[in-house]
Design a protein around this motif. Sequence first.
Motif, PDB file in Angstrom:
ATOM      1  N   CYS A  39      -6.855  -3.063  -4.250  1.00 13.97           N
ATOM      2  CA  CYS A  39      -7.084  -1.807  -3.761  1.00 13.97           C
ATOM      3  C   CYS A  39      -7.780  -0.936  -4.705  1.00 13.97           C
ATOM      4  O   CYS A  39      -8.652  -0.184  -4.546  1.00 13.97           O
ATOM      5  CB  CYS A  39      -6.069  -1.341  -2.861  1.00 13.97           C
ATOM      6  SG  CYS A  39      -5.852  -2.306  -1.195  1.00 13.97           S
ATOM      7  N   LEU A  72       0.874  -1.224  -0.138  1.00 15.59           N
ATOM      8  CA  LEU A  72      -0.062   0.044   0.108  1.00 15.59           C
ATOM      9  C   LEU A  72       1.024   1.322   0.170  1.00 15.59           C
ATOM     10  O   LEU A  72       0.586   2.064  -0.817  1.00 15.59           O
ATOM     11  CB  LEU A  72      -1.006  -0.153   1.095  1.00 15.59           C
ATOM     12  CG  LEU A  72      -1.958  -1.266   1.316  1.00 15.59           C
ATOM     13  CD1 LEU A  72      -2.911  -1.221   2.438  1.00 15.59           C
ATOM     14  CD2 LEU A  72      -2.690  -1.236   0.010  1.00 15.59           C
ATOM     15  N   LEU A 104       1.633   0.742  -4.543  1.00 20.03           N
ATOM     16  CA  LEU A 104       0.314   1.228  -4.760  1.00 20.03           C
ATOM     17  C   LEU A 104       0.581   3.084  -5.059  1.00 20.03           C
ATOM     18  O   LEU A 104       0.563   3.576  -5.975  1.00 20.03           O
ATOM     19  CB  LEU A 104      -0.806   1.072  -4.168  1.00 20.03           C
ATOM     20  CG  LEU A 104      -2.219   1.903  -4.134  1.00 20.03           C
ATOM     21  CD1 LEU A 104      -2.467   1.535  -5.531  1.00 20.03           C
ATOM     22  CD2 LEU A 104      -3.073   1.369  -3.307  1.00 20.03           C
ATOM     23  N   ALA A 128      -1.904  -4.186  -4.055  1.00 15.87           N
ATOM     24  CA  ALA A 128      -2.332  -2.909  -4.650  1.00 15.87           C
ATOM     25  C   ALA A 128      -3.264  -2.819  -5.434  1.00 15.87           C
ATOM     26  O   ALA A 128      -4.204  -1.840  -5.726  1.00 15.87           O
ATOM     27  CB  ALA A 128      -0.943  -2.110  -5.091  1.00 15.87           C
TER      28      ALA A 128
END
Length: 300
Positions: A204, A85, A89, A201
Amino acid sequence: MKNTNKRIVGIIFVLMGASFWGIGGTAANYLFETADISVNWFVSTRLVISGILLLGIQLLLTGRKTVFTIWKNPQKRLSLIIFSLLGMLLVQYSYMASIAEGNAAVATLLQYLAPIYIIIWVIFRGHQRLHVSDVIAILLTIIGTLLLLTNGSFKGLSVPGIAIVWGIISGLSLAFYTLYARNLLRFYSSVTVVGWAMIIAGVCMNIIHPIWRVETQDWSAATLGVLGFSIIFGTTLAFWMFIKSLEYLEAKETTLLGTVEPLTAVVSSIIWLSIPFGLWQVIGMALILILVVYLSLVKK
């Protein structure tokens, strides 16, 4: 493998990964302009597909144990999620968002302040002292990238504040990505770490923009070809090679050598998108090449 050979392998990996990144950036620019592809959809798609490709290959070559072992350790599982994250990401999204809100020059320039963040961090943490080589590397990174992306003029760098914010986040997340990955690479292969990080990632991102909600109507052969290149070479191989290099090089070396990304981005843009190239950009490119040679020859 001898230390010298390991170092050479690491340098090759980071240079190839950064080059694929740079060309992949040009490919993304092409897709945004010609096919009107959404940034959110592009990030979602490339992360999920690249993650599946990496883990699929790892599964075929080494079996289930290598791929899924990382989930059995609660501490490493948490580290993987944090890396996915705050590293994977954020590196992906913030860079693309900075380009979308401003332009690629500012986005790349701000992202490649990451080596400076890393050097400051390792010195602040007391892992090493500030050396002359660090000062040289910082100066070559700043001046070379600045000249390469501005051609000696700041007139084209006027962008909204949000673009600068995303660019700074991009640089910080790249620094975090590089440093934090080493904690996982001590125990798991680079393919496993990068593959799972991309899938986490990507999942999400799909909450924000699902893959199946495609906004472009242009599915020509050129669009599909460029999209495939950006996913396989510009994402899958680029991220894997960059992370793989951390097994052989120091984090700051990997990120500094990664400054060939803006170089390849500019060169590929000139060849592919017919973007003009100025004298100061040639000088900036030369400085980055000097940086690469210098870091390749200097002792660990």
